[in-house]
Design a protein around this motif. Structure first.
Motif, PDB file in Angstrom:
ATOM      1  N   LYS A 196     -15.924 -40.565  11.239  1.00  0.00           N
ATOM      2  CA  LYS A 196     -14.741 -41.381  12.387  1.00  0.00           C
ATOM      3  C   LYS A 196     -13.914 -39.841  12.376  1.00  0.00           C
ATOM      4  O   LYS A 196     -13.779 -39.694  13.403  1.00  0.00           O
ATOM      5  N   ARG A 197     -13.685 -39.369  11.597  1.00  0.00           N
ATOM      6  CA  ARG A 197     -12.844 -38.123  11.189  1.00  0.00           C
ATOM      7  C   ARG A 197     -13.463 -37.450  12.455  1.00  0.00           C
ATOM      8  O   ARG A 197     -12.341 -36.707  13.452  1.00  0.00           O
ATOM      9  N   SER A 198     -14.311 -36.804  12.090  1.00  0.00           N
ATOM     10  CA  SER A 198     -15.277 -36.254  13.566  1.00  0.00           C
ATOM     11  C   SER A 198     -15.018 -35.968  14.492  1.00  0.00           C
ATOM     12  O   SER A 198     -14.575 -35.351  15.253  1.00  0.00           O
ATOM     13  N   LEU A 233     -13.303 -34.098  16.957  1.00  0.00           N
ATOM     14  CA  LEU A 233     -13.627 -33.474  18.496  1.00  0.00           C
ATOM     15  C   LEU A 233     -13.147 -34.515  19.942  1.00  0.00           C
ATOM     16  O   LEU A 233     -12.604 -33.800  20.589  1.00  0.00           O
ATOM     17  N   GLY A 234     -12.622 -35.649  19.720  1.00  0.00           N
ATOM     18  CA  GLY A 234     -11.266 -36.216  20.952  1.00  0.00           C
ATOM     19  C   GLY A 234     -10.152 -35.508  21.426  1.00  0.00           C
ATOM     20  O   GLY A 234     -10.088 -35.819  22.461  1.00  0.00           O
ATOM     21  N   GLY A 235      -9.890 -35.541  20.213  1.00  0.00           N
ATOM     22  CA  GLY A 235      -8.537 -34.634  20.092  1.00  0.00           C
ATOM     23  C   GLY A 235      -8.500 -33.306  20.626  1.00  0.00           C
ATOM     24  O   GLY A 235      -7.631 -33.084  21.983  1.00  0.00           O
ATOM     25  N   LEU A 236      -9.580 -32.656  20.354  1.00  0.00           N
ATOM     26  CA  LEU A 236      -9.359 -30.940  20.793  1.00  0.00           C
ATOM     27  C   LEU A 236     -10.169 -31.862  22.420  1.00  0.00           C
ATOM     28  O   LEU A 236      -9.933 -30.435  22.971  1.00  0.00           O
ATOM     29  N   ALA A 237     -11.024 -32.197  22.527  1.00  0.00           N
ATOM     30  CA  ALA A 237     -11.439 -32.431  24.213  1.00  0.00           C
ATOM     31  C   ALA A 237     -10.180 -32.414  24.914  1.00  0.00           C
ATOM     32  O   ALA A 237      -9.917 -32.066  26.033  1.00  0.00           O
ATOM     33  N   ALA A 238      -8.953 -33.328  24.436  1.00  0.00           N
ATOM     34  CA  ALA A 238      -7.973 -33.470  25.202  1.00  0.00           C
ATOM     35  C   ALA A 238      -7.052 -32.473  25.339  1.00  0.00           C
ATOM     36  O   ALA A 238      -6.327 -32.530  26.326  1.00  0.00           O
ATOM     37  N   LEU A 239      -6.813 -31.860  24.479  1.00  0.00           N
ATOM     38  CA  LEU A 239      -6.410 -30.153  24.148  1.00  0.00           C
ATOM     39  C   LEU A 239      -6.674 -30.023  25.235  1.00  0.00           C
ATOM     40  O   LEU A 239      -6.054 -29.286  26.073  1.00  0.00           O
ATOM     41  N   GLY A 240      -7.828 -29.266  25.438  1.00  0.00           N
ATOM     42  CA  GLY A 240      -8.603 -28.880  26.375  1.00  0.00           C
ATOM     43  C   GLY A 240      -8.462 -29.441  27.696  1.00  0.00           C
ATOM     44  O   GLY A 240      -7.749 -28.776  28.721  1.00  0.00           O
ATOM     45  N   LEU A 241      -8.551 -30.555  28.454  1.00  0.00           N
ATOM     46  CA  LEU A 241      -8.522 -31.080  29.452  1.00  0.00           C
ATOM     47  C   LEU A 241      -6.536 -30.811  29.876  1.00  0.00           C
ATOM     48  O   LEU A 241      -6.583 -30.301  30.519  1.00  0.00           O
ATOM     49  N   ALA A 242      -5.709 -30.769  29.357  1.00  0.00           N
ATOM     50  CA  ALA A 242      -4.220 -31.285  29.810  1.00  0.00           C
ATOM     51  C   ALA A 242      -4.280 -29.540  29.782  1.00  0.00           C
ATOM     52  O   ALA A 242      -3.698 -28.416  30.159  1.00  0.00           O
TER      53      ALA A 242
END
Length: 147
Positions: A6-8, A12-21
């Motif tokens: 769950k933490r992973s 990963l979702g946070g990193l993807a959102a940061l990359g998209l931003a």
């Protein structure tokens, strides 16, 4: 689902959102980036037709033409060595004068006429943007002016 998985997934979702931003911010920055060129640089074909840029220099004496009953204005911008014809539709700043500094933003067509959508006049006789001052000095030296 295990806590580690769950933490992973959250990481990963946070990193993807940061990359998209980051991609969106850099794309917006790139589309708003406008370079400055002097008439000598434009005459040397350093700017491809269709690319937005700022053209800076001095409004050439006797070049301003205003057709009657129209907001269309034609004038020429020079750096002392080369001249570029400019066409602008709209109201000019109050400080716009022949022989004074100007920066116009727009595109140049294949015939070499700069179509400005914004014109900025020098607001103080003691001030000139560093890029404009350097371009005028370079043109004067290339033309063989006094040292």
């Amino acid at each position: 689902m295990r806590a580690r998985t769950k933490r992973s997934l959250i990481l990963l979702g946070g990193l993807a959102a940061l990359g998209l931003a980051s991609v969106l911010v850099l794309n917006a920055f790139q589309s708003n980036l406008v370079f400055y060129f002097s008439p000598s640089q434009v005459a040397a074909n350093t700017v491809p037709p269709g690319q937005r840029f700022r053209l800076g220099g001095i409004v050439e004496e006797g070049s301003v033409q205003r057709p009657a009953q129209s907001l269309l204005i034609h004038f020429a911008v020079t750096d002392g060595a080369r001249t570029v014809k400019v066409q602008y539709q709209g109201l000019l700043p109050d400080m716009f004068r022949e022989g004074k500094g100007v920066v116009a933003q727009g595109v140049i067509n294949a015939q070499g006429v700069f179509h400005a959508d914004q014109v900025l006049a020098k607001h103080d006789e003691n001030y000139m943007p560093p890029e404009a001052a350097q371009a005028l000095e370079d043109a004067r030296l290339a033309k063989g002016g006094p040292q």
